[in-house]
Design a protein around this motif. Structure first.
Motif, PDB file in Angstrom:
ATOM      1  N   ARG A 142       5.029  -0.315  -1.966  1.00 11.85           N
ATOM      2  CA  ARG A 142       3.724  -0.085  -1.342  1.00 11.85           C
ATOM      3  C   ARG A 142       2.639  -0.102  -2.410  1.00 11.85           C
ATOM      4  N   PRO A 143       1.622  -0.928  -2.296  1.00 12.53           N
ATOM      5  CA  PRO A 143       0.513  -0.829  -3.241  1.00 12.53           C
ATOM      6  C   PRO A 143      -0.193   0.516  -3.090  1.00 12.53           C
ATOM      7  N   LEU A 144      -0.589   1.086  -4.204  1.00 12.26           N
ATOM      8  CA  LEU A 144      -1.297   2.364  -4.151  1.00 12.26           C
ATOM      9  C   LEU A 144      -2.654   2.215  -3.490  1.00 12.26           C
ATOM     10  N   VAL A 145      -3.468   1.285  -4.001  1.00 12.63           N
ATOM     11  CA  VAL A 145      -4.806   1.077  -3.463  1.00 12.63           C
ATOM     12  C   VAL A 145      -5.135  -0.403  -3.448  1.00 12.63           C
ATOM     13  N   GLU A 146      -5.998  -0.781  -2.527  1.00 21.84           N
ATOM     14  CA  GLU A 146      -6.456  -2.159  -2.410  1.00 21.84           C
ATOM     15  C   GLU A 146      -7.975  -2.175  -2.270  1.00 21.84           C
ATOM     16  N   GLY A 147      -8.586  -3.265  -2.735  1.00 22.70           N
ATOM     17  CA  GLY A 147     -10.012  -3.464  -2.536  1.00 22.70           C
ATOM     18  C   GLY A 147     -10.852  -2.276  -2.961  1.00 22.70           C
ATOM     19  N   GLY A 148     -11.648  -1.770  -2.032  1.00 23.41           N
ATOM     20  CA  GLY A 148     -12.531  -0.651  -2.337  1.00 23.41           C
ATOM     21  C   GLY A 148     -11.995   0.697  -1.910  1.00 23.41           C
ATOM     22  N   GLU A 149     -10.703   0.796  -1.659  1.00 19.14           N
ATOM     23  CA  GLU A 149     -10.125   2.066  -1.224  1.00 19.14           C
ATOM     24  C   GLU A 149     -10.237   3.138  -2.305  1.00 19.14           C
TER      25      GLU A 149
END
Length: 237
Positions: A142-149
């Protein structure tokens, strides 16, 4: 003389940086935190893959103390005095190994403060380590964060559900540390978010599972990853 706080990652000796391995291999003494002087802690077990055992020394900390600040500080001070003594006697380089990263909810900062007060001329450095949240994201795919999250990291040893609910309302990726006793309430708050939890990360008995499959408490150092809501690929860019 130098004191280096070395992040040794979550427990897998292979999840250490080359810089961290070099610091452990070349330090005159490698101090490790333990709860009981007779036990090999997680930090020491990792260090043993990279440093000669005779150079390792255990320092007792009240690692599971949550209420008695005086007791915690007593052990911080005792450990700091021992490290300061070694530095004064040898003038060499000591390493202090801590699981995860030495600047993220770690014991090293308290130790370093004491040592600096006793030996003002000491040089203090840190070597970053892989954190439990990174190890869990990798193990779970699972990616931790994406884009502007946003990424919110919460310690929940005391079960502060208010902070957890506030973070979830912001549609952030939320990582919960030290929440092993509160898994049922964390799972209830995170329902429908596809959360995962990892325990004994980096160790042979590592276990990663959906949070809603957990029945009962988990170890103190269990880590929860609650992803932000992602409706489509690249939607947060």
């Amino acid at each position: 003389m130098r004191l280096i706080g070395v992040g040794v990652g979550p427990g897998d000796p292979e999840l250490m940086t080359l810089k961290g391995v070099r610091a452990l291999a070349t330090a005159g003494r490698v101090f490790v935190p333990v709860l009981d002087p007779a036990d090999v802690g997680r930090a020491e077990a990792t260090v043993r893959a990279h440093a000669a055992h005779e150079r390792i020394e255990r320092l007792v900390f009240a690692l599971n103390e949550r209420t008695d600040a005086g007791r915690r500080e007593h052990y911080w001070d005792e450990a700091g005095r021992r490290v300061a003594q070694w530095l004064r006697e040898t003038g060499g380089t000591a390493a202090f190994a801590t699981i995860g990263d030495p600047n993220v909810y770690a014991t090293f900062g308290y130790l370093a403060e004491t040592v600096r007060g006793l030996v003002p001329e000491v040089e203090i450095e840190t070597v970053p380590g892989i954190t439990a949240m990174q190890a869990l994201a990798a193990a779970a795919g699972r990616p931790l964060v994406e884009g502007g999250e946003e990424l919110v990291l919460l310690p929940m040893a005391r079960g502060d559900l208010g902070a957890l609910h506030a973070a979830l309302e912001r549609d952030a990726t939320v990582v919960v540390y030290k929440g092993g006793r509160h898994m049922a309430t964390i799972a209830s708050a995170a329902a429908g978010r596809g959360a995962v939890v990892g325990s004994h990360l980096g160790l042979p008995d590592e276990k990663v599972q959906p949070l809603d499959a957990v029945d009962g408490p988990l170890p103190y150092l269990a880590t929860v990853l609650i992803p932000a809501v992602r409706e489509r690929r690249g939607g947060k860019l």
